[in-house]
Motif scaffolding. Structure first.
Motif, mmCIF file in Angstrom:
data_model
loop_
_atom_site.group_PDB
_atom_site.id
_atom_site.type_symbol
_atom_site.label_atom_id
_atom_site.label_comp_id
_atom_site.label_asym_id
_atom_site.label_seq_id
_atom_site.Cartn_x
_atom_site.Cartn_y
_atom_site.Cartn_z
ATOM 1 N N ARG A 95 0.829 -1.206 0.000
ATOM 2 C CA ARG A 95 0.000 0.000 0.000
ATOM 3 C C ARG A 95 0.862 1.255 0.000
ATOM 4 N NH1 ARG A 95 -3.239 -1.705 3.626
ATOM 5 N NH2 ARG A 95 -4.572 -2.740 2.106
ATOM 6 N N ARG A 96 0.566 2.172 -0.911
ATOM 7 C CA ARG A 96 1.368 3.381 -1.095
ATOM 8 C C ARG A 96 0.569 4.610 -0.689
ATOM 9 N NH1 ARG A 96 5.858 2.637 -1.137
ATOM 10 N NH2 ARG A 96 6.734 3.778 -2.896
ATOM 11 N N ASP A 97 1.273 5.579 -0.075
ATOM 12 C CA ASP A 97 0.627 6.849 0.224
ATOM 13 C C ASP A 97 0.284 7.560 -1.085
ATOM 14 O OD1 ASP A 97 0.915 6.396 2.910
ATOM 15 O OD2 ASP A 97 2.806 7.498 3.065
ATOM 16 N N LYS A 102 2.648 8.656 -4.473
ATOM 17 C CA LYS A 102 3.928 7.955 -4.491
ATOM 18 C C LYS A 102 4.024 7.022 -5.696
ATOM 19 C CE LYS A 102 5.577 7.864 0.257
ATOM 20 N NZ LYS A 102 6.093 6.989 1.342
#
Length: 544
Positions: free
Chosen positions: A39-41, A44
């Motif tokens: 999971r990426r912010d 990003k």
């Protein structure tokens, strides 16, 4: 009991009986753990992860962005640079020639590359495949030259010219393991010279086409428009934001493959199914062996063959520009894993840890049990250490009750053993430290800190020349610091580090790589300079 059930619910659902692993699938808990690490912010770069059990794809997800500029979401069929994961494709091409009896593991490399200097000891194809040739890494050399590979478009002939200009090796062939891209870029040149056709053409026909890839291919031109290829990025802590990381590569062998995660899974399963044949399959996973008989993890197939708990792991990672890649196969479990990202700062090691935990039931990321170090032990440990038979050094400091090297903490797991990540430091009775990292073991001795006067620094001023690098350095004292100038606008500040008899060492950064400048004064007063960087050591400069 409840905690045990919760942990088991995260495991891959499988059973182990009569020495064999049964077909398995991911549990909901396992899927959740993998999702969490991917999971990426918002805003990003992205990552793609694919996992197969047998020949069945059981997990394939993409998260983050393929393009920050256009806010384009990552997709599972995105194309990435494979970096050093490409080495196994080069190795497979070489193994094909061996199978066809057009090449032998024990052939002298100079039979095909006569322009390579005669180092007094034979370098063989076997040495190139297993990273035991001693050849300096030409890519790292470019960092010292001031024309790093990330900033210049080097061709295959450029790489060959730099490799063949080196008059010394890092070590005698077969005596040590040391990762060097020169080995695999040379192999691609050797394939071309044997087959009389471009490496890309021969490798594509003999190795890539039989697999039946959807997207995977050798990159011919870094400027070519490739459908679904993602941009790459690096994060700057100083600026607290991402920057693009351009790629100008024009070489093949050590890198150069364009792949999707599904392509890498297909490649891994092709080998697992024995479709390249029994002979090549065995050769691919045959680990290298040094002259002293010790076995190393790097195998003839351009992969590392190691153990992950009770499982065998066949793996390789890659890094080029802002692209990272990782491919692993676990034969006993028949599991293949491919992870690709366009974020240089993404920690693929976290993915591997979770995969390992799911497969083995062991918490691999947990630290080993540590033992306390007394104040006197810490005091004895503090200091600067220089390589005994090589040209690197490090400093151990203390932070409260722990020892540190830079930002890395050293934990004591025994009175004479420290660990930091996957690196082990063995404190030997004679006062030296043996550092074990991957297949490399290097010994360091304690030396004195160096605090030169300005007069001492002035004595080092002058012009120093090395023709292996085609490099002239002008050393001057500026504002109380010794500065090495490649050009008026291209300089390196040399930081005094150690003194050892008649030798004084300085550390600096050369295009982001740490470099060691070691000055020695002979009995007749002549000043000598030796410069070393990782994977390329002992460049002797003459003072003019």
């Amino acid at each position: 009991m409840i905690m045990k059930r919760e942990w088991c619910s995260l495991l891959l659902i499988f059973c182990f009986y009569n020495g064999c692993w049964a077909q398995f699938s991911l549990s909901r808990g396992g899927v959740a753990r993998l999702d969490s690490v991917l999971r990426r912010d918002m805003g990003k770069p992205g990552v793609v992860l694919a996992i197969s059990s047998g020949n069945e794809l059981i997990y394939e997800k993409a998260m983050g962005l393929a393009s920050l500029e256009w806010n384009t979401p990552m997709t599972s069929d995105a194309v990435f640079e494979a970096g050093s994961v490409s080495k196994q494709f080069t190795a497979a091409t070489v193994l094909k020639l061996i199978e066809q009896k057009r090449l032998s593991l024990d052939d002298d490399v100079r039979k095909y590359v006569p322009e390579l200097p005669d180092y007094g000891e034979e370098i063989t194809i076997r040495h190139l495949l297993t990273m035991t040739s001693g050849l300096r890494d030409w890519r790292n050399i470019t960092y010292l030259m001031g024309k790093a590979t990330f900033a210049c478009a080097y061709s295959q002939s450029d790489a060959l010219e730099i490799i063949c200009r080196q008059r010394e090796l890092n070590f005698a062939p077969g005596t040590k393991y040391s990762y060097s891209n020169s080995n695999y870029d040379l192999l691609s040149i050797i394939v071309y010279r044997i087959t009389k056709e471009p490496f890309v053409k021969f490798s594509t026909r003999e190795v890539l086409d039989p697999v039946g890839f959807m997207h995977a291919k050798w990159r011919d031109n870094a400027l070519e428009v490739v459908t679904k290829k993602v941009d790459s990025y690096r994060f700057s802590e100083a600026a607290n934001r991402y920057f693009t990381q351009d790629l100008l590569e024009r070489t093949h062998g050590a890198a150069g493959m364009l792949v999707t995660a599904a392509d890498l899974i297909k490649w891994s399963n092709h080998w697992a199914s024995g479709k390249f044949g029994e002979t090549l399959g065995k050769l691919r996973e045959t680990r290298g062996r040094l002259i002293d008989g010790s076995e190393i993890a790097y195998a003839y197939g351009g992969v590392r063959v190691t153990n992950l708990g009770r499982l065998r792991e066949v793996t390789h990672s890659g890094l080029v520009a802002g692209y990272r890649a990782w491919l692993a196969y676990y034969p006993e479990a028949e599991v293949s894993v491919a992870c690709l990202t366009n974020d240089r700062s993404f920690e693929i090691a976290k993915v591997r840890n979770i995969i390992g935990e799911l497969l083995t039931g062991e918490r691999l990321a947990e630290p080993k049990s540590l033992v306390a170090m007394s104040p006197s032990q810490l005091a004895d440990l503090r200091g600067i250490y220089k390589g005994v038979d090589h040209f690197q050094c490090f400093e151990i400091k203390t932070d409260g009750a722990v020892a540190v090297i830079g930002k890395d903490t050293l934990g004591a797991i025994a009175k004479d053993t420290l660990v930091s990540g996957h690196t082990t430091y063995i404190l030997k009775p004679e006062g030296t430290i043996a550092v074990h990292a991957a297949d490399e073991v290097r010994e360091y001795k304690k030396v004195n800190a160096y605090n030169p006067t300005e007069k001492d620094l002035k004595a080092l001023e002058g012009r120093y020349v090395n023709d292996e690098l085609s490099l002239d350095l002008e050393l001057k004292v500026k504002d109380g610091k010794l500065v090495a100038y490649r050009k008026a606008h291209d300089s390196m500040t040399l930081n005094p580090t150690y003194e050892d008899g008649h030798e004084a060492g300085f550390y600096t950064l050369s295009n982001g790589l740490r470099a060691l400048f070691a000055f020695t004064r002979s009995r007749d007063g002549h000043m000598g300079l030796t410069v070393s960087i990782p994977r390329a050591e002992h460049f002797s400069f003459t003072k003019h």
